[in-house]
Design a protein around this motif. Structure first.
Motif, PDB file in Angstrom:
ATOM      1  N   SER A 127      -8.957  10.044  -4.050  1.00  0.00           N
ATOM      2  CA  SER A 127     -10.098   9.404  -3.413  1.00  0.00           C
ATOM      3  C   SER A 127     -11.409   9.766  -4.109  1.00  0.00           C
ATOM      4  O   SER A 127     -11.605  10.900  -4.533  1.00  0.00           O
ATOM      5  CB  SER A 127     -10.169   9.838  -1.953  1.00  0.00           C
ATOM      6  OG  SER A 127     -11.279   9.268  -1.332  1.00  0.00           O
ATOM      7  N   THR A 146      -3.944   4.884   4.693  1.00  0.00           N
ATOM      8  CA  THR A 146      -5.037   5.532   3.976  1.00  0.00           C
ATOM      9  C   THR A 146      -4.581   6.013   2.610  1.00  0.00           C
ATOM     10  O   THR A 146      -3.411   6.345   2.419  1.00  0.00           O
ATOM     11  CB  THR A 146      -5.613   6.705   4.806  1.00  0.00           C
ATOM     12  OG1 THR A 146      -6.800   7.178   4.202  1.00  0.00           O
ATOM     13  CG2 THR A 146      -4.628   7.830   4.958  1.00  0.00           C
ATOM     14  N   GLU A 147      -5.522   6.030   1.682  1.00  0.00           N
ATOM     15  CA  GLU A 147      -5.199   6.457   0.326  1.00  0.00           C
ATOM     16  C   GLU A 147      -4.934   7.954   0.281  1.00  0.00           C
ATOM     17  O   GLU A 147      -5.398   8.709   1.138  1.00  0.00           O
ATOM     18  CB  GLU A 147      -6.321   6.088  -0.643  1.00  0.00           C
ATOM     19  CG  GLU A 147      -7.589   6.890  -0.464  1.00  0.00           C
ATOM     20  CD  GLU A 147      -8.690   6.499  -1.419  1.00  0.00           C
ATOM     21  OE1 GLU A 147      -8.401   6.069  -2.552  1.00  0.00           O
ATOM     22  OE2 GLU A 147      -9.858   6.604  -1.019  1.00  0.00           O
ATOM     23  N   ASP A 148      -4.220   8.366  -0.726  1.00  0.00           N
ATOM     24  CA  ASP A 148      -3.968   9.777  -0.958  1.00  0.00           C
ATOM     25  C   ASP A 148      -5.313  10.433  -1.265  1.00  0.00           C
ATOM     26  O   ASP A 148      -6.014  10.026  -2.197  1.00  0.00           O
ATOM     27  CB  ASP A 148      -3.007   9.944  -2.140  1.00  0.00           C
ATOM     28  CG  ASP A 148      -2.591  11.375  -2.370  1.00  0.00           C
ATOM     29  OD1 ASP A 148      -3.353  12.304  -2.004  1.00  0.00           O
ATOM     30  OD2 ASP A 148      -1.501  11.572  -2.930  1.00  0.00           O
ATOM     31  N   TRP A 176      -0.070   5.250  -0.677  1.00  0.00           N
ATOM     32  CA  TRP A 176      -0.902   5.409   0.504  1.00  0.00           C
ATOM     33  C   TRP A 176      -0.023   5.935   1.638  1.00  0.00           C
ATOM     34  O   TRP A 176       1.202   5.848   1.569  1.00  0.00           O
ATOM     35  CB  TRP A 176      -1.553   4.078   0.884  1.00  0.00           C
ATOM     36  CG  TRP A 176      -2.583   3.607  -0.116  1.00  0.00           C
ATOM     37  CD1 TRP A 176      -2.422   3.486  -1.459  1.00  0.00           C
ATOM     38  CD2 TRP A 176      -3.911   3.193   0.156  1.00  0.00           C
ATOM     39  NE1 TRP A 176      -3.565   3.025  -2.054  1.00  0.00           N
ATOM     40  CE2 TRP A 176      -4.506   2.836  -1.079  1.00  0.00           C
ATOM     41  CE3 TRP A 176      -4.668   3.079   1.308  1.00  0.00           C
ATOM     42  CZ2 TRP A 176      -5.815   2.373  -1.169  1.00  0.00           C
ATOM     43  CZ3 TRP A 176      -5.969   2.618   1.208  1.00  0.00           C
ATOM     44  CH2 TRP A 176      -6.530   2.279  -0.023  1.00  0.00           C
ATOM     45  N   TYR A 219     -10.166  11.923   5.022  1.00  0.00           N
ATOM     46  CA  TYR A 219      -9.657  10.574   4.766  1.00  0.00           C
ATOM     47  C   TYR A 219     -10.582   9.826   3.810  1.00  0.00           C
ATOM     48  O   TYR A 219     -11.797   9.815   3.997  1.00  0.00           O
ATOM     49  CB  TYR A 219      -9.551   9.763   6.063  1.00  0.00           C
ATOM     50  CG  TYR A 219      -8.464  10.245   6.996  1.00  0.00           C
ATOM     51  CD1 TYR A 219      -7.176   9.734   6.890  1.00  0.00           C
ATOM     52  CD2 TYR A 219      -8.719  11.198   7.971  1.00  0.00           C
ATOM     53  CE1 TYR A 219      -6.176  10.159   7.741  1.00  0.00           C
ATOM     54  CE2 TYR A 219      -7.735  11.630   8.828  1.00  0.00           C
ATOM     55  CZ  TYR A 219      -6.467  11.110   8.710  1.00  0.00           C
ATOM     56  OH  TYR A 219      -5.476  11.542   9.550  1.00  0.00           O
ATOM     57  N   LEU A 226       0.823  -1.204   0.000  1.00  0.00           N
ATOM     58  CA  LEU A 226       0.000   0.000   0.000  1.00  0.00           C
ATOM     59  C   LEU A 226       0.865   1.266   0.000  1.00  0.00           C
ATOM     60  O   LEU A 226       0.604   2.212  -0.745  1.00  0.00           O
ATOM     61  CB  LEU A 226      -0.947   0.004   1.200  1.00  0.00           C
ATOM     62  CG  LEU A 226      -2.077  -1.029   1.150  1.00  0.00           C
ATOM     63  CD1 LEU A 226      -2.743  -1.168   2.525  1.00  0.00           C
ATOM     64  CD2 LEU A 226      -3.104  -0.653   0.097  1.00  0.00           C
ATOM     65  N   THR A 232      -9.482   3.551   3.944  1.00  0.00           N
ATOM     66  CA  THR A 232      -8.513   3.405   5.027  1.00  0.00           C
ATOM     67  C   THR A 232      -8.537   1.988   5.576  1.00  0.00           C
ATOM     68  O   THR A 232      -9.598   1.410   5.789  1.00  0.00           O
ATOM     69  CB  THR A 232      -8.809   4.403   6.168  1.00  0.00           C
ATOM     70  OG1 THR A 232      -8.835   5.732   5.629  1.00  0.00           O
ATOM     71  CG2 THR A 232      -7.766   4.328   7.260  1.00  0.00           C
TER      72      THR A 232
END
Length: 188
Positions: free
Chosen positions: A153, A147-149, A135, A161, A130, A164
Motif C-alpha cells: 500500500s 482490501t489490498e495487502d 487482496w 488498511y 481482487l 479498500t
C-alpha cells in the motif's frame, strides 16, 4: 426603623394575594377541545415528500462524499477529477471514481473515492479478481470488505488498511483507505 404599612395598603395587598390564588369563578373558553382516544376509523397518510431535484439524484464527485468532506477538500485548494472506475476487467459504467488533489502542485498526494451500482455476478467476478491479486476479504454487517495487502500500500489508515472496496447489495464503494469509506454517503 421598619417601615409601617397602612391598614388600607395591607387590605389591598391581601385582596390582591387572595385573588391571584383563586381560579376564575366561571370557566373560560377552552383553548383546545378535550383530548380523545384514537379514532379506529381514521387512516394515517404518509407525509408528502418533496421530489428530488436532478442535482440531488446525480452521482458527482461532490454528491458522492459528505458535504463536510467536500468543504474541507475545497478549502485546502483541492479539486476532483473523475476517472474510469474499473475493478480488474470490469468497468463500473453506472458509477464514478474521483481523485481529489491539488492539481496546481506536482504530487502523488490525493484521495480516491468511488461508488457504483453493481450486479451480483459482476461483484462476484470483481472479488475473485481482487483476491487472485493478493487482496484480502473480510465479511461484516456492512458487507464484504476487500482490501489490498498493506505491505504494498502507498498509504494506510490508523488500522493499517490501504485501498479498500466495500461490496454491498447491488453496489460497491471504494476509497484509498478503509476509514475513507465512511465519507462516501452516496446510496444510489
Amino acid at each position: 426603623m421598619i417601615p409601617r404599612i397602612t391598614s388600607a395598603a395591607a387590605t389591598l395587598l391581601l385582596l390582591v394575594a387572595l385573588t391571584a390564588c383563586a381560579g376564575p369563578s366561571t370557566p373560560g373558553p377552552s383553548a383546545s377541545p378535550p383530548a380523545t382516544g384514537p379514532d379506529p376509523q381514521a387512516s394515517v397518510e404518509p407525509a408528502a415528500t418533496p421530489e428530488p431535484t436532478a442535482a440531488a439524484t446525480e452521482l458527482t464527485c461532490d454528491s458522492m462524499i459528505s458535504p463536510g468532506t467536500v468543504d474541507a477538500l475545497t478549502d485546502a485548494g483541492w479539486t476532483a477529477q473523475p476517472k474510469d472506475f474499473v475493478i480488474g476487467d470490469i468497468a463500473m459504467t453506472e458509477g464514478l471514481l474521483c481523485f481529489w488533489a491539488d492539481y496546481d502542485v506536482a504530487s502523488d498526494h490525493g484521495q480516491l473515492y468511488g461508488w457504483s451500482a453493481m450486479s451480483a455476478a459482476d461483484a462476484a467476478d470483481a472479488q475473485i479478481s481482487l483476491l487472485a491479486s493478493g487482496w484480502t476479504r473480510e465479511d461484516s454487517e456492512e458487507g464484504i470488505y476487500i482490501t489490498e495487502d498493506p505491505q504494498y500500500s502507498m498509504g494506510t489508515d490508523d488500522a493499517g488498511y490501504g485501498m479498500t472496496y466495500l461490496f454491498g447489495d447491488g453496489w460497491v464503494k471504494f476509497a484509498d483507505t478503509k476509514q475513507g469509506l465512511i465519507l462516501i454517503e452516496w446510496a444510489g
